[in-house]
Design a protein around this motif. Structure first.
Motif, mmCIF file in Angstrom:
data_model
loop_
_atom_site.group_PDB
_atom_site.id
_atom_site.type_symbol
_atom_site.label_atom_id
_atom_site.label_comp_id
_atom_site.label_asym_id
_atom_site.label_seq_id
_atom_site.Cartn_x
_atom_site.Cartn_y
_atom_site.Cartn_z
ATOM 1 N N ILE A 57 -24.199 90.143 67.100
ATOM 2 C CA ILE A 57 -25.342 91.009 67.308
ATOM 3 C C ILE A 57 -26.522 90.152 68.195
ATOM 4 N N GLU A 58 -26.820 90.749 69.391
ATOM 5 C CA GLU A 58 -27.859 89.913 70.009
ATOM 6 C C GLU A 58 -28.922 91.024 70.403
ATOM 7 N N ILE A 59 -30.130 90.548 70.033
ATOM 8 C CA ILE A 59 -31.322 91.401 70.677
ATOM 9 C C ILE A 59 -31.476 91.456 72.128
ATOM 10 N N GLY A 77 -28.625 94.623 70.263
ATOM 11 C CA GLY A 77 -29.922 95.426 69.323
ATOM 12 C C GLY A 77 -30.490 94.530 68.360
ATOM 13 N N ASP A 78 -31.445 94.935 67.652
ATOM 14 C CA ASP A 78 -32.060 94.233 66.615
ATOM 15 C C ASP A 78 -31.136 94.235 65.246
ATOM 16 N N VAL A 79 -30.719 93.075 64.685
ATOM 17 C CA VAL A 79 -29.784 93.191 63.651
ATOM 18 C C VAL A 79 -30.632 93.776 62.359
ATOM 19 N N GLY A 96 -24.685 82.351 61.684
ATOM 20 C CA GLY A 96 -25.786 82.314 62.664
ATOM 21 C C GLY A 96 -26.928 81.281 62.657
ATOM 22 N N ASN A 97 -27.333 80.987 63.609
ATOM 23 C CA ASN A 97 -28.508 80.142 63.932
ATOM 24 C C ASN A 97 -29.802 80.982 63.924
ATOM 25 N N LEU A 98 -30.265 81.507 62.949
ATOM 26 C CA LEU A 98 -30.961 82.700 62.736
ATOM 27 C C LEU A 98 -32.543 82.556 63.505
HETATM 28 N N1 SAM Z 1 -27.227 80.855 68.068
HETATM 29 C C1 SAM Z 1 -27.749 80.323 69.441
HETATM 30 C C2 SAM Z 1 -27.738 78.846 69.270
HETATM 31 O O1 SAM Z 1 -27.324 78.525 68.149
HETATM 32 O O2 SAM Z 1 -28.235 78.218 70.339
HETATM 33 C C3 SAM Z 1 -29.464 81.146 69.283
HETATM 34 C C4 SAM Z 1 -30.275 80.604 68.383
HETATM 35 S S1 SAM Z 1 -31.836 81.431 68.563
HETATM 36 C C5 SAM Z 1 -32.691 80.093 67.114
HETATM 37 C C6 SAM Z 1 -31.676 83.006 67.829
HETATM 38 C C7 SAM Z 1 -31.097 83.931 68.586
HETATM 39 O O3 SAM Z 1 -31.272 85.505 67.654
HETATM 40 C C8 SAM Z 1 -31.426 84.154 70.001
HETATM 41 O O4 SAM Z 1 -30.459 84.516 70.782
HETATM 42 C C9 SAM Z 1 -32.202 85.560 70.064
HETATM 43 O O5 SAM Z 1 -32.302 86.339 70.963
HETATM 44 C C10 SAM Z 1 -31.424 86.472 68.595
HETATM 45 N N2 SAM Z 1 -32.305 87.026 68.016
HETATM 46 C C11 SAM Z 1 -33.747 87.238 67.760
HETATM 47 N N3 SAM Z 1 -34.034 88.206 66.859
HETATM 48 C C12 SAM Z 1 -32.851 89.069 66.825
HETATM 49 C C13 SAM Z 1 -32.818 90.354 65.953
HETATM 50 N N4 SAM Z 1 -33.713 90.932 65.409
HETATM 51 N N5 SAM Z 1 -31.456 90.730 66.106
HETATM 52 C C14 SAM Z 1 -30.518 89.868 66.838
HETATM 53 N N6 SAM Z 1 -30.553 88.925 67.554
HETATM 54 C C15 SAM Z 1 -31.862 88.414 67.487
#
Ligand code: SAM
Length: 248
Positions: A57-59, A77-79, A96-98
């Motif tokens: 899931i990716e926003i 979309g937004d998780v 996830g790396n949130l």
């Molecule tokens: N997993 C990747 C890494 O380890 O390099 C990216 C980590 S980055 C901290 C957070 C990721 O979550 C980004 O790609 C961002 O676009 C996505 N993201 C942010 N808010 C989100 C949401 N509400 N729902 C889904 N994805 C989201």
């Protein structure tokens, strides 16, 4: 590698950290894995190599498109706006790396689901320390009690800001959380009420902090010392308080 601050984008670039996370997860064939916020795919590309059913899931639409081009199953979309129960109809492992600004609300949405096998997340170290804290520890609070009612959290390792591009301002940590099959038998709203009431006045004694809900004699009958501070009561003691307010 452009990063959108509003989406909390700090991409993991240290391959040793990526490997440690993948080893901690150790996915296997046929497992359903849900990755939240895959970004450029630092973890995703490794997860796909295990033959598991991976969904992400990716926003960020641009990042989502790039992953779709690699044949990854992407929900754009937004998780926090997804019906996660529909996405997790069978046993699901979550990784996830949130983005740190959504981590707490997301955790509680995941705790409410039935089919989560386990969760591995990179979070702010401070949040991991609160999730895993024991009674009497300075990080112990509402988040610790409510999370430990739901799951068994385990801090795996810390990650320095230099492992990411751009570097975040804070230290991160990886946590494993396994939902409890032996959740204490108490209504969640009752537990929430007691714990929130106690910790809004954490410097008082529990006798004073909970005076609107329970009197001193009741605390004594529950085998709880009324002179204790809220941050020294165990989950089990909070459960006993919550069950008692439910009965009254
Ligand atoms: N997993 C990747 C890494 O380890 O390099 C990216 C980590 S980055 C901290 C957070 C990721 O979550 C980004 O790609 C961002 O676009 C996505 N993201 C942010 N808010 C989100 C949401 N509400 N729902 C889904 N994805 C989201």
């Amino acid at each position: 590698m452009g990063a959108r601050k509003r989406f909390g984008q700090n991409f993991l670039t240290d391959q040793r950290v990526v490997q440690r996370i993948i080893t901690a997860v150790s996915p296997s064939t046929d497992q359903h894995i849900l990755e939240i916020g895959p970004g450029h795919g630092a973890l995703t590309s490794h997860l796909t190599s295990f033959g598991c059913h991976l969904q992400v899931i990716e926003i960020d639409r641009d990042l989502a498109q790039a992953l779709q081009a690699k044949n990854i199953d992407v929900i754009v979309g937004d998780v926090l706006k997804q019906d996660l129960a529909v996405i997790t109809t069978g046993p699901t492992r979550v990784v996830g790396n949130l983005p740190y600004n959504i981590s707490t609300p997301l955790l509680f949405r995941l705790f409410a689901l039935d089919n989560i096998v386990d969760m591995h997340f990179m979070l702010q170290k401070e949040v991991v320390d609160r999730l895993t804290a024991s009674p009497g520890n300075r990080d112990y609070g509402r988040l610790s009690v409510m999370a430990q009612y739901q799951c068994r959290p385990e801090k795996l390792f810390e990650v320095s800001p230099s492992a990411f591009t751009p570097s975040p301002k804070v230290i991160s940590a990886v946590i494993r959380m396994i939902p409890r099959s032996d959740k204490p038998d108490v209504a969640l709203p009752d537990l929430e009420k007691v714990v929130t009431t106690a910790f809004t006045q954490r410097r008082k004694t529990i006798r004073n902090a909970l005076s609107s809900l329970l009197d001193e004699n009741t605390l004594v009958s529950l085998n709880i010392d009324p002179g204790q501070r809220p941050d020294t009561l165990s989950l089990d003691e909070y459960v006993r308080c919550a069950k008692t307010i439910a009965e009254h």
